[in-house]
Enzyme design. Structure first.
Site, PDB file in Angstrom:
ATOM      1  N   TYR A  60       0.857  -1.196   0.000  1.00 23.17           N
ATOM      2  CA  TYR A  60       0.000   0.000   0.000  1.00 23.17           C
ATOM      3  C   TYR A  60       0.887   1.238   0.000  1.00 23.17           C
ATOM      4  O   TYR A  60       1.861   1.301   0.753  1.00 23.17           O
ATOM      5  CB  TYR A  60      -0.898   0.025   1.246  1.00 23.17           C
ATOM      6  CG  TYR A  60      -2.345  -0.125   0.892  1.00 23.17           C
ATOM      7  CD1 TYR A  60      -2.972   0.837   0.103  1.00 23.17           C
ATOM      8  CD2 TYR A  60      -3.077  -1.226   1.313  1.00 23.17           C
ATOM      9  CE1 TYR A  60      -4.305   0.691  -0.257  1.00 23.17           C
ATOM     10  CE2 TYR A  60      -4.415  -1.374   0.952  1.00 23.17           C
ATOM     11  CZ  TYR A  60      -5.020  -0.400   0.164  1.00 23.17           C
ATOM     12  OH  TYR A  60      -6.329  -0.545  -0.195  1.00 23.17           O
TER      13      TYR A  60
ATOM     14  N   ASP B  52      -7.347  14.085 -24.629  1.00 26.90           N
ATOM     15  CA  ASP B  52      -7.310  12.672 -24.246  1.00 26.90           C
ATOM     16  C   ASP B  52      -6.683  11.950 -25.437  1.00 26.90           C
ATOM     17  O   ASP B  52      -7.338  11.733 -26.459  1.00 26.90           O
ATOM     18  CB  ASP B  52      -8.740  12.183 -23.986  1.00 26.90           C
ATOM     19  CG  ASP B  52      -8.798  10.683 -23.705  1.00 26.90           C
ATOM     20  OD1 ASP B  52      -7.765   9.999 -23.898  1.00 26.90           O
ATOM     21  OD2 ASP B  52      -9.872  10.192 -23.319  1.00 26.90           O
TER      22      ASP B  52
ATOM     23  N   LYS C 241      -2.920   0.890 -25.211  1.00 24.52           N
ATOM     24  CA  LYS C 241      -3.409   0.793 -26.598  1.00 24.52           C
ATOM     25  C   LYS C 241      -2.193   0.800 -27.530  1.00 24.52           C
ATOM     26  O   LYS C 241      -1.456  -0.171 -27.556  1.00 24.52           O
ATOM     27  CB  LYS C 241      -4.393   1.929 -26.871  1.00 24.52           C
ATOM     28  CG  LYS C 241      -5.635   1.819 -25.969  1.00 24.52           C
ATOM     29  CD  LYS C 241      -6.650   2.896 -26.253  1.00 24.52           C
ATOM     30  CE  LYS C 241      -7.919   2.675 -25.468  1.00 24.52           C
ATOM     31  NZ  LYS C 241      -7.959   3.391 -24.194  1.00 24.52           N
TER      32      LYS C 241
ATOM     33  N   GLU D 207      -0.416   4.932  -0.294  1.00 20.12           N
ATOM     34  CA  GLU D 207      -1.240   6.127  -0.511  1.00 20.12           C
ATOM     35  C   GLU D 207      -0.367   7.371  -0.453  1.00 20.12           C
ATOM     36  O   GLU D 207       0.548   7.457   0.371  1.00 20.12           O
ATOM     37  CB  GLU D 207      -2.339   6.213   0.553  1.00 20.12           C
ATOM     38  CG  GLU D 207      -3.372   5.121   0.374  1.00 20.12           C
ATOM     39  CD  GLU D 207      -4.452   5.168   1.432  1.00 20.12           C
ATOM     40  OE1 GLU D 207      -4.369   6.003   2.338  1.00 20.12           O
ATOM     41  OE2 GLU D 207      -5.376   4.342   1.341  1.00 20.12           O
TER      42      GLU D 207
ATOM     43  N   ARG E 133      -2.387  -2.239 -18.608  1.00 19.26           N
ATOM     44  CA  ARG E 133      -3.615  -1.454 -18.508  1.00 19.26           C
ATOM     45  C   ARG E 133      -3.403  -0.353 -17.485  1.00 19.26           C
ATOM     46  O   ARG E 133      -2.850  -0.604 -16.411  1.00 19.26           O
ATOM     47  CB  ARG E 133      -4.785  -2.338 -18.014  1.00 19.26           C
ATOM     48  CG  ARG E 133      -5.142  -3.489 -18.909  1.00 19.26           C
ATOM     49  CD  ARG E 133      -5.629  -3.017 -20.236  1.00 19.26           C
ATOM     50  NE  ARG E 133      -6.996  -2.565 -20.178  1.00 19.26           N
ATOM     51  CZ  ARG E 133      -8.020  -3.244 -20.708  1.00 19.26           C
ATOM     52  NH1 ARG E 133      -7.817  -4.404 -21.287  1.00 19.26           N
ATOM     53  NH2 ARG E 133      -9.235  -2.754 -20.644  1.00 19.26           N
TER      54      ARG E 133
ATOM     55  N   THR F  37      -4.230   6.398 -21.804  1.00 21.95           N
ATOM     56  CA  THR F  37      -4.055   5.064 -21.246  1.00 21.95           C
ATOM     57  C   THR F  37      -2.674   4.586 -21.671  1.00 21.95           C
ATOM     58  O   THR F  37      -2.030   5.221 -22.518  1.00 21.95           O
ATOM     59  CB  THR F  37      -5.113   4.077 -21.784  1.00 21.95           C
ATOM     60  OG1 THR F  37      -5.094   4.123 -23.216  1.00 21.95           O
ATOM     61  CG2 THR F  37      -6.488   4.439 -21.283  1.00 21.95           C
TER      62      THR F  37
END
Ligand code: DSN
Length: 403
Positions: free
Chosen positions: A44, A211, A240, A46, A246, A237
């Site tokens: 973790y 985008d 692609k 954060e 991903r 992203t």
């Protein structure tokens, strides 16, 4: 063996045996798979590492982040290298939709107006679709494409002039042509100038967001003009044309860094997925290589070769061709009896995977659609060249003729 691994094996076989033409998919390297399958999934983290921290948060919220910090800083540096930019970058968004959510949240309030391109004309769900958070939270105004499917840049000027949005968005998930970011930016400036001069208002320049999820690989390889230096915020992203894990990224001008970071964490996400951050870092390393540049050049050559073949075979392509990694076939005039869904289902039976897609001035529902979208990024990774894509076009034609 766990049932899960049986399913994964079957999916691997499916991927090996089908011709993959979904424009948003690709095949990642062994190193990307290794990174995202690593022990980093246990941690973790954060918050942000010290160097990338602009939000005023006290670094990380949990202990034990020494290597995670090193990784995230390295990842940010690599992405700046990919796009030759000094923009701030946040590598934590879990996906493209999360990146867009946080980008809007960084600079807008609910109810603000966004001018964008809608889904039917090639936009994306998060660009204001009424069934998506974007269409529910913001007041959307869409600019049009012309009768051939090209972006109507003059309409962007008109929409900004008339609606005075807080943000103008460029980018698409099904647009086969180069997007002229400078022209959009100039039209925004002109609309602001004319509004203030003619209406006596004090309308401030809206944020310009791009985008670039679909074309990011082309931008990285210099095969599409870059939005860096023009747009205020850029989302993408990484899976692609960038051919990586991903995930999502947000780039922004340094003065927006604090707002963007806070909108990602704690604004809309908890701890970053550090195994995915590792996958993104490997993706960036790969995108800096000459081999990757050559790959993207081949992707574009393949797309153009396939588009030419479909035209020779009598198909109608949105905009009449392509400048990038994808093409859109519109059946509405040449094969009015065919829906995109029928074609997708029939090709599936023959081991060819693609997706139905709406076309400009679509008359059918998105579940049926009048066209299909074809992308060349994935099969180019598998080694396909122009002659292979021409054969695939011929095969698709043969199957459609028997439908
Ligand atoms: N679903 C992706 C695509 O296929 O373009 C966009 O998020």
């Amino acid at each position: 063996m766990s049932k899960v691994f049986e399913i994964i094996e079957k999916e691997q076989k499916r991927q090996n045996e089908t011709i993959e033409l979904i424009a948003s998919e690709n095949f990642v390297s062994e190193n990307v798979l290794k990174a995202v399958g690593s022990c980093l999934t246990n941690k973790y983290a954060e918050g942000y590492p010290e160097i990338e921290r602009h939000s005023g948060n006290q670094g990380r919220y949990y202990g034990g982040c020494v290597y995670i910090d090193e990784l995230e800083e390295y990842c940010c540096d690599q992405w700046r290298k990919v796009f030759h930019t000094d923009y701030h970058v946040n590598v934590q968004p879990h996906s493209g939709s999360q990146a867009n959510f946080a980008a809007y949240m960084a600079v807008l309030r609910p109810g603000d107006t966004i001018v964008s391109m809608d889904l039917n004309n090639g936009g994306h769900l998060t660009h204001g679709s009424s069934v998506n958070f974007s269409g529910k939270l913001y007041n959307m105004v869409f600019y049009n494409t012309d009768e051939n499917g090209f972006i109507d840049y003059e309409d962007i000027y008109e929409k900004v002039r008339q609606h005075k949005p807080a943000l103008v968005l460029a980018g698409a998930s099904a647009y086969p042509r180069e997007i002229d970011f400078s022209k959009i930016s100039d039209n925004i400036d002109k609309a602001v100038r004319d509004s203030n001069a003619c209406d006596g208002t004090d309308y401030k320049r809206p944020f310009f967001m791009v985008d670039m999820a679909h074309i990011a690989g082309l931008v990285a390889a210099g095969e599409h003009t870059s939005p860096f230096g023009i747009a205020d915020i850029i989302t993408t992203t990484t899976h692609k044309t960038l051919r990586g894990t991903r995930g999502g990224l947000i780039f922004c001008k340094p003065e927006l860094a604090k707002k963007v970071d806070s909108a990602v964490f704690p604004g809309s996400q908890g701890g970053g997925l550090q195994h995915i951050v590792a996958g993104k870092a490997v993706t960036a390393e790969e995108a800096c290589t000459d081999a990757y540049k050559q790959y993207i050049q081949q992707v574009v050559r393949n797309s153009k070769a396939m588009a030419k073949r479909f035209k020779e075979l009598g198909y109608d392509l949105v905009t009449g061709g392509t400048d990038n990694h994808l093409l859109l076939i519109d059946f509405s005039k040449t094969h009015p009896q065919l829906t995109g869904k029928d074609v997708q289902d029939e090709l599936d039976k023959h081991g060819i995977t693609l997706n139905k897609n709406c076309v400009p001035r679509e008359k059918r529902s998105p579940k049926q659609a009048s066209g299909v979208r074809i992308g060349t990024a994935a099969m180019t990774t598998r080694g396909y060249k122009e002659e292979d894509f021409i054969k695939v076009a011929d095969r698709i034609n043969e199957i459609l003729q028997n439908m």
